[in-house]
Write a protein that holds these residues in place. Structure first.
Motif, short mmCIF file in Angstrom:
data_model
loop_
_atom_site.label_atom_id
_atom_site.label_comp_id
_atom_site.label_asym_id
_atom_site.label_seq_id
_atom_site.Cartn_x
_atom_site.Cartn_y
_atom_site.Cartn_z
N GLN A 1 0.82 -1.20 0.00
CA GLN A 1 0.00 0.00 0.00
C GLN A 1 0.86 1.26 0.00
O GLN A 1 0.52 2.26 -0.63
CB GLN A 1 -0.92 0.00 1.22
CG GLN A 1 -1.85 1.22 1.28
CD GLN A 1 -2.76 1.19 2.49
OE1 GLN A 1 -2.70 0.26 3.30
NE2 GLN A 1 -3.60 2.19 2.62
N TYR A 2 1.98 1.21 0.73
CA TYR A 2 2.83 2.39 0.87
C TYR A 2 4.20 2.16 0.24
O TYR A 2 4.72 1.05 0.24
CB TYR A 2 3.02 2.73 2.34
CG TYR A 2 1.74 3.13 3.04
CD1 TYR A 2 1.12 4.34 2.77
CD2 TYR A 2 1.15 2.29 4.00
CE1 TYR A 2 -0.06 4.71 3.41
CE2 TYR A 2 -0.03 2.64 4.64
CZ TYR A 2 -0.62 3.87 4.34
OH TYR A 2 -1.77 4.22 4.96
N LEU B 1 6.80 3.75 1.53
CA LEU B 1 7.64 3.71 2.72
C LEU B 1 6.78 3.72 3.97
O LEU B 1 5.84 4.52 4.07
CB LEU B 1 8.59 4.92 2.75
CG LEU B 1 9.40 5.11 4.04
CD1 LEU B 1 10.42 3.99 4.23
CD2 LEU B 1 10.10 6.47 4.05
N GLU B 2 7.09 2.84 4.90
CA GLU B 2 6.50 2.87 6.23
C GLU B 2 7.62 2.91 7.26
O GLU B 2 8.52 2.07 7.24
CB GLU B 2 5.65 1.62 6.47
CG GLU B 2 4.40 1.53 5.61
CD GLU B 2 3.64 0.23 5.86
OE1 GLU B 2 2.97 0.13 6.90
OE2 GLU B 2 3.77 -0.68 5.02
N VAL B 3 7.58 3.90 8.11
CA VAL B 3 8.52 4.04 9.22
C VAL B 3 7.74 3.79 10.49
O VAL B 3 6.78 4.51 10.78
CB VAL B 3 9.18 5.44 9.23
CG1 VAL B 3 9.99 5.64 10.49
CG2 VAL B 3 10.06 5.62 8.02
N GLN B 4 8.14 2.77 11.25
CA GLN B 4 7.39 2.37 12.43
C GLN B 4 8.26 2.48 13.68
O GLN B 4 9.25 1.78 13.82
CB GLN B 4 6.87 0.94 12.27
CG GLN B 4 5.99 0.72 11.06
CD GLN B 4 5.63 -0.74 10.85
OE1 GLN B 4 6.19 -1.64 11.47
NE2 GLN B 4 4.68 -0.99 9.95
N SER C 1 6.97 7.63 13.67
CA SER C 1 6.25 6.78 12.71
C SER C 1 5.56 7.64 11.65
O SER C 1 4.95 8.66 11.99
CB SER C 1 5.19 5.93 13.42
OG SER C 1 5.76 5.06 14.37
N SER D 1 4.15 7.28 7.10
CA SER D 1 4.13 6.49 5.88
C SER D 1 4.03 7.43 4.68
O SER D 1 3.53 8.54 4.78
CB SER D 1 2.96 5.50 5.88
OG SER D 1 1.74 6.18 6.02
N GLU E 1 2.86 7.55 0.57
CA GLU E 1 2.10 6.86 -0.48
C GLU E 1 2.89 6.86 -1.79
O GLU E 1 3.84 7.63 -1.97
CB GLU E 1 0.75 7.55 -0.67
CG GLU E 1 -0.14 7.47 0.57
CD GLU E 1 -1.45 8.21 0.40
OE1 GLU E 1 -1.67 8.75 -0.71
OE2 GLU E 1 -2.24 8.26 1.36
N ASN F 1 7.98 -0.60 0.07
CA ASN F 1 7.21 -1.41 -0.89
C ASN F 1 6.92 -2.81 -0.36
O ASN F 1 6.99 -3.80 -1.10
CB ASN F 1 7.95 -1.50 -2.22
CG ASN F 1 7.29 -0.63 -3.29
OD1 ASN F 1 6.28 0.03 -3.04
ND2 ASN F 1 7.87 -0.62 -4.47
N ASN G 1 10.55 -5.53 4.46
CA ASN G 1 11.09 -5.10 5.76
C ASN G 1 12.60 -5.10 5.70
O ASN G 1 13.23 -6.10 5.34
CB ASN G 1 10.59 -6.03 6.87
CG ASN G 1 10.90 -5.48 8.26
OD1 ASN G 1 12.03 -5.09 8.56
ND2 ASN G 1 9.89 -5.46 9.11
N SER H 1 8.07 7.76 -5.41
CA SER H 1 7.82 8.49 -4.17
C SER H 1 9.11 9.19 -3.72
O SER H 1 10.21 8.68 -3.97
CB SER H 1 7.34 7.54 -3.08
OG SER H 1 6.19 6.84 -3.51
#
Length: 313
Positions: A3-4, A6-9, A25, A27, A29, A65, A68, A186
């Motif tokens: 969906q994203y 980049l996700e930073v958690q 955190s 994200s 798109e 994408n 991890n 992105s």
């Protein structure tokens, strides 16, 4: 499909007892330009360096994408192109030969057609065979973007990419980023040039003292909601009568500024039409109505000052 881009958690970085980045955190798109804002020393560059694995994380996860970084390092890094500092090239070689050199160092084979494609994309076709020492700073930045895009990443990470560029170079660089975003790439970009970030980004996050304090859509944050007061300029036939009418009908309490046939008032967006209607119904000609748009700098100072006041309570 992820969906994203980049996700930073819960990204965290501690050095000794000092926390540099604290549980951040967010994200991004696909096809979005996302800005990291904050004062010097806020932690922006540390966040970027952790995302691209230039420094270790104390905690948290980076997902690009759907990959991890901890579980699939090679696959994740292949999705990222980055310029963290000023791009370095062999100045005695042409731009083209520099790109050939970087292409040979890539993990996967990069065909000559891809090199030609990125040269076209960043607008260096007419200068690509000139030696890099003849390039302006803006041209070297564009060559840096070309190098970062060689392996066809889905995410471009840029730390202060417009440093040292003149206004023309900044505008050209911004246009290139918009072109990349329109093709689905992105972009994560950090900068202290707030006016430029306002023109460049779709969304932004504010980092202050290692914490994420605010995140929002650029237009919504700058323009405000329908229920927020905003400065609006009315140009009318008779300023004195117009102001008295609006006060009598309870739409305003005071005038912020007045000059000639114009006056400025603080009013909610959904009340502007009502004010215009009252003026027209009372035979006051309205020649123009325009909002005084707040800048990102205004919004940034408002948000950071608010956070500082809350922390001091």
């Amino acid at each position: 499909m992820a969906q994203y881009a980049l996700e930073v958690q819960s990204l965290t970085k501690r050095i000794g007892k000092k926390t540099i980045v604290d549980d951040v955190s967010f994200s991004i798109e696909k096809g979005e330009i996302f800005g990291l804002l904050g004062p010097n020393g806020a932690g922006k560059t540390t966040i970027i360096r952790m995302i691209v694995s230039l420094i270790n994380r104390t905690g948290g996860h980076v997902i690009v994408n759907g990959h991890n970084l901890d579980e699939a390092f090679k696959e994740t890094m292949s999705e990222i192109g980055a310029i963290v500092e000023n791009p370095e090239f062999y100045k005695y070689m042409s731009g083209y030969k520099n790109l050939i050199h970087y292409a040979r160092m890539a993990d996967k084979e990069i065909p000559e057609s891809r090199i030609e494609e990125v040269i076209e994309l960043v607008g260096l076709k007419n200068a690509i065979h000139n030696k890099v020492k003849t390039y302006s700073l803006g041209m070297r930045q564009r060559l840096g973007v070309a190098q970062a895009l060689l392996h066809n990443p889905s995410l471009l990470v840029l730390d202060e990419p417009t440093n040292g560029l003149d206004p023309q170079g900044i505008r050209e660089f911004r246009d290139y980023l918009h072109s990349l975003a329109s093709q689905g790439i992105s972009v994560l970009v950090s900068s202290h040039l707030l006016s430029e970030m306002q023109l460049m980004c779709n969304r932004f996050a504010i980092i202050d003292k290692g914490k994420l304090t605010h995140i929002s859509n650029m237009n919504d944050s700058v323009e405000g909601s329908d229920q927020e007061l905003r400065d609006v300029i009315f140009e009318v036939e008779n300023v004195e009568n117009a102001v008295e009418l609006l006060k009598t009908n309870g739409l305003i309490k005071e005038v912020k500024a007045s000059k000639g046939q114009e006056f400025t008032i603080a009013i909610k967006r959904d009340t502007i039409a009502r004010a215009n209607q009252i003026l027209v119904q009372n035979n006051i000609d309205v020649y123009g109505i325009s909002s005084v748009k707040a800048t990102l700098e205004d919004r940034f100072l408002e948000l950071t000052n608010k956070d500082q006041k809350e922390q001091s309570l």
